[in-house]
Design an enzyme around this catalytic site. Structure first.
Site, PDB file in Angstrom:
ATOM      1  CB  ILE A  74       2.612   8.245   7.785  1.00  0.00           C
ATOM      2  CG1 ILE A  74       2.000   8.614   9.152  1.00  0.00           C
ATOM      3  CG2 ILE A  74       3.842   9.203   7.819  1.00  0.00           C
ATOM      4  CD1 ILE A  74       3.429   8.128  10.256  1.00  0.00           C
ATOM      5  N   GLY A 130       2.940   4.114   4.479  1.00  0.00           N
ATOM      6  CA  GLY A 130       1.964   3.614   4.865  1.00  0.00           C
ATOM      7  C   GLY A 130       0.921   2.401   3.782  1.00  0.00           C
ATOM      8  CG  ASP A 133       3.194   0.008   5.517  1.00  0.00           C
ATOM      9  OD1 ASP A 133       4.702  -0.650   5.852  1.00  0.00           O
ATOM     10  OD2 ASP A 133       3.988   1.580   5.785  1.00  0.00           O
ATOM     11  CD  GLU A 153       7.694   3.703   5.061  1.00  0.00           C
ATOM     12  OE1 GLU A 153       7.135   2.978   5.420  1.00  0.00           O
ATOM     13  OE2 GLU A 153       8.265   3.552   4.011  1.00  0.00           O
ATOM     14  CG  ASP A 161       7.381   0.563  11.783  1.00  0.00           C
ATOM     15  OD1 ASP A 161       6.688   1.687  11.632  1.00  0.00           O
ATOM     16  OD2 ASP A 161       7.556   1.746  13.152  1.00  0.00           O
TER      17      ASP A 161
END
Length: 284
Positions: A74, A130, A133, A153, A161
């Protein structure tokens, strides 16, 4: 398969190309920012994969990153205002708006998983936050020897999340290892990533990896799209359901999908000792 021409309009963070028939290459393209995920990226990925899902000319997707690294995760500087200062007149409304933001970001990677076309992701260098993810929503993961992965994170004060905590335990066989990675934010290097099942192949360098990814994509694209896309859909369904439920879903799926000319075409090619890649399957 790597592009140096910049993002593909209307996208500002993605470069889209077609390196071979029926193959779409999606390249994260913010190399100067280590492909950090800014505001535009989160919506552009959704638009991109929704287009791919409905494109009959595409049978398989390869995802990679431009520049020296796959992604730094991110883009905190770009995203801070939206994530840290959600709007709302009171706590309930602020929380409601925060939930809307989180679910919007979750869709960025869920759209990859829902895409019926198989997605091969090729990772080089860092794959942080991310990025994990993203890759856990893909179907096949490859990496270079210098690749490393980090569930980052907890180091920035939050629980992941947008998919890692939900998908990583289903990718890696060891729950203990998943917990260790998520709770300590330690780096996972290529050899360990292969041993634990996060990736299926490790290549010497990016050039070899991209060649391998394209070759693998070509093998997938050469098969019946009815068979390939049905296989992906049912693999994901079975992952999230019991064996009995998966078998029932499969029976319902194939009661119509078995009524395809692709079976006879594939069988004929097999009897003639030809590759299925020689069969002119109809678009799907």
């Amino acid at each position: 398969m790597s592009s140096s021409g910049g993002p593909t309009p209307p996208f500002t963070t993605l470069c889209i190309s077609h390196p071979a028939e029926s193959i779409t290459h999606v390249e994260l393209h913010r190399p100067a920012k280590r492909n950090a995920m800014n505001k535009a990226f989160w919506s552009e990925m959704v638009d991109c994969f929704n287009q791919i899902a409905g494109d009959p000319d595409c049978r398989v997707v390869v995802v990679s990153g431009a520049g020296k690294t796959f992604t730094a995760g991110i883009d905190l500087m770009d995203m801070a205002s939206e994530v840290l200062q959600p709007e709302g007149d009171d706590m309930a409304r602020t929380s409601w708006n925060m939930r809307k933001i989180i679910t919007k970001y979750q869709e960025t990677f869920s759209v990859i998983e829902r895409c019926p076309k198989p997605v091969v992701v090729a990772v080089h260098g860092a794959c942080v936050g991310g990025g994990v993810d993203l890759i856990t929503a893909c179907d096949i993961r490859l990496c270079t020897q210098d690749a490393w992965f980090q569930v980052k994170e907890v180091d920035i004060g939050l629980a992941a999340d947008v998919g890692t905590l939900q998908r990583l335990p289903k990718v890696i066989g060891s729950r203990s290892l998943v917990n260790e990675l998520a709770l300590t934010a330690r780096k996972l290097y290529a050899d360990e990533a292969k041993r634990c099942g996060l990736v299926s192949r490790v290549f010497a360098d990016k050039e070899a990896m991209m060649a391998g990814a394209l070759e693998m994509a070509g093998e997938i694209a050469g098969r019946s799209p009815v068979a390939v896309q049905g296989t992906k859909v049912n693999l994901i369904y079975s992952r999230d359901h019991s064996v009995a439920e998966g078998l029932d879903y499969m029976a319902t799926w194939n009661m119509s999908m078995l009524q395809t000319q692709d079976i006879m075409k594939s069988a004929q090619a097999s009897m003639e000792k030809k590759s299925p890649k020689t069969v002119p399957f109809s678009k799907l």
